[in-house]
Design an enzyme around this catalytic site. Sequence first.
Site, PDB file in Angstrom:
ATOM      1  N   ARG A  14       0.995  -1.310  -0.124  1.00 36.71           N
ATOM      2  CA  ARG A  14      -0.039  -0.129   0.144  1.00 36.71           C
ATOM      3  C   ARG A  14       0.909   1.392  -0.227  1.00 36.71           C
ATOM      4  O   ARG A  14       1.453   2.126  -1.121  1.00 36.71           O
ATOM      5  CB  ARG A  14      -1.247  -0.041   1.162  1.00 36.71           C
ATOM      6  N   ASP A  15       1.162   1.439   1.497  1.00 39.80           N
ATOM      7  CA  ASP A  15       2.050   2.538   1.734  1.00 39.80           C
ATOM      8  C   ASP A  15       3.340   2.820   0.153  1.00 39.80           C
ATOM      9  O   ASP A  15       3.721   3.848  -0.043  1.00 39.80           O
ATOM     10  CB  ASP A  15       3.052   2.879   3.042  1.00 39.80           C
ATOM     11  N   HIS A  67       5.818   4.648  12.471  1.00 40.41           N
ATOM     12  CA  HIS A  67       5.759   4.548  11.221  1.00 40.41           C
ATOM     13  C   HIS A  67       7.011   5.672  10.245  1.00 40.41           C
ATOM     14  O   HIS A  67       6.615   6.834  10.986  1.00 40.41           O
ATOM     15  CB  HIS A  67       4.360   4.701  10.754  1.00 40.41           C
ATOM     16  N   HIS A 111      10.220   7.417   8.293  1.00 39.12           N
ATOM     17  CA  HIS A 111      10.811   7.604   7.751  1.00 39.12           C
ATOM     18  C   HIS A 111      12.598   7.420   7.038  1.00 39.12           C
ATOM     19  O   HIS A 111      12.932   8.489   8.023  1.00 39.12           O
ATOM     20  CB  HIS A 111      10.428   8.775   6.920  1.00 39.12           C
ATOM     21  N   CYS A 117      10.963   6.701  -3.765  1.00 42.38           N
ATOM     22  CA  CYS A 117      10.951   7.109  -5.014  1.00 42.38           C
ATOM     23  C   CYS A 117      11.973   7.879  -4.923  1.00 42.38           C
ATOM     24  O   CYS A 117      11.631   9.456  -4.921  1.00 42.38           O
ATOM     25  CB  CYS A 117      10.212   7.149  -6.141  1.00 42.38           C
ATOM     26  N   ASN A 144      10.076   5.513   2.705  1.00 45.11           N
ATOM     27  CA  ASN A 144       9.721   4.279   4.368  1.00 45.11           C
ATOM     28  C   ASN A 144      10.935   3.244   4.761  1.00 45.11           C
ATOM     29  O   ASN A 144      11.692   3.270   3.529  1.00 45.11           O
ATOM     30  CB  ASN A 144       8.806   3.670   3.611  1.00 45.11           C
TER      31      ASN A 144
HETATM   32 MG    MG Z   1       4.647   5.830   4.966  1.00 44.00          MG
END
Ligand code: MG
Length: 313
Positions: free
Chosen positions: A18-19, A211, A213, A244, A253
């Site tokens: 998903r993410d 979560h 990054h 990206c 991520n």
């Molecule tokens: Mg994320």
Amino acid sequence: MTGSIPIQSVRLYEVSPRDGLQNEPEILSIDAKRRLILGLVGAGFRDIEVTSFVRPSWVPQLADAAELVRSLPAVQGVRYWGLVPNERGLERAIECGLRNVATVLSASETHNRKNVNRTRQESLAAMRQVIATAKDEGVAVRSYISTVFGCPYEGAVAVRDSVALASQLFEAGASEVALGDTTGMGDPVLVQRVVGAMAAAGLPLSRIALHLHDTKGTALANVLSGYLAGVRIFDGSIGGVGGCPYAPGASGNAASEDLAHMFQAMGIETGIDLERASQVGVALADDLGRELPGRYHRFWLGSQARARATRSA
Ligand code: MG
């Protein structure tokens, strides 16, 4: 008690389908997505966020959400999660059989407005409704709070605002709250402050996820800081997909293999088979047609290439 060593463990929550994919320009086929998800299951991931039920025109990469979810086999102990933006998304997720959904709002007022054109309080009210409906249906809800560690528009975000939102989401019935470092602005000391403030407010750290990054290279340091502060659930994306380098606002991520490797090296169980996870990353890189940014992913590619060179020498 003699000779028994308490086993430390963490739960890794996989967000790449998903993410990860929603932040990549390529659109994978439904078969490639299924391969990715089943590969993650095979590598030992037990929580996998597989898609999003936002309007397909907003995120064309995930327009096949319902068909994809319907095609996934039920596996004992594995929970598939789907992001839902609102009640309509929740209905669609439940219709195709999902039992775990995720909601999002932002700790920063400006970021929330720019993202969903609502105030935080309006979003919170909508999320309360989504959580209530989900609970009535016996569906578990993970509630993301984004920009907890900094906002690209406002800069620093008040820790008390994040604590208040997390506390209200738990009160509303969220089973888990995930604190997001949306643009990679967190640092280890801030992570410690935020987690410490959550604990001091009486919130259950066993149900708080991080979560994080790696936009600027701080993900692993922040993960370790979160672990030392008592968090045991960490989000990752295979190969670090979703960061990206050519896309503005790249999410970056944390890479699942990097997390699994670090914890395992420290003697902390993850349940992940690192070799199989690495193979999933290589297959995903092949499907996307380029190398992924994850550090362990790149180490693995290099070691495979060296092994091939040695065999053929
Ligand atoms: Mg994320």
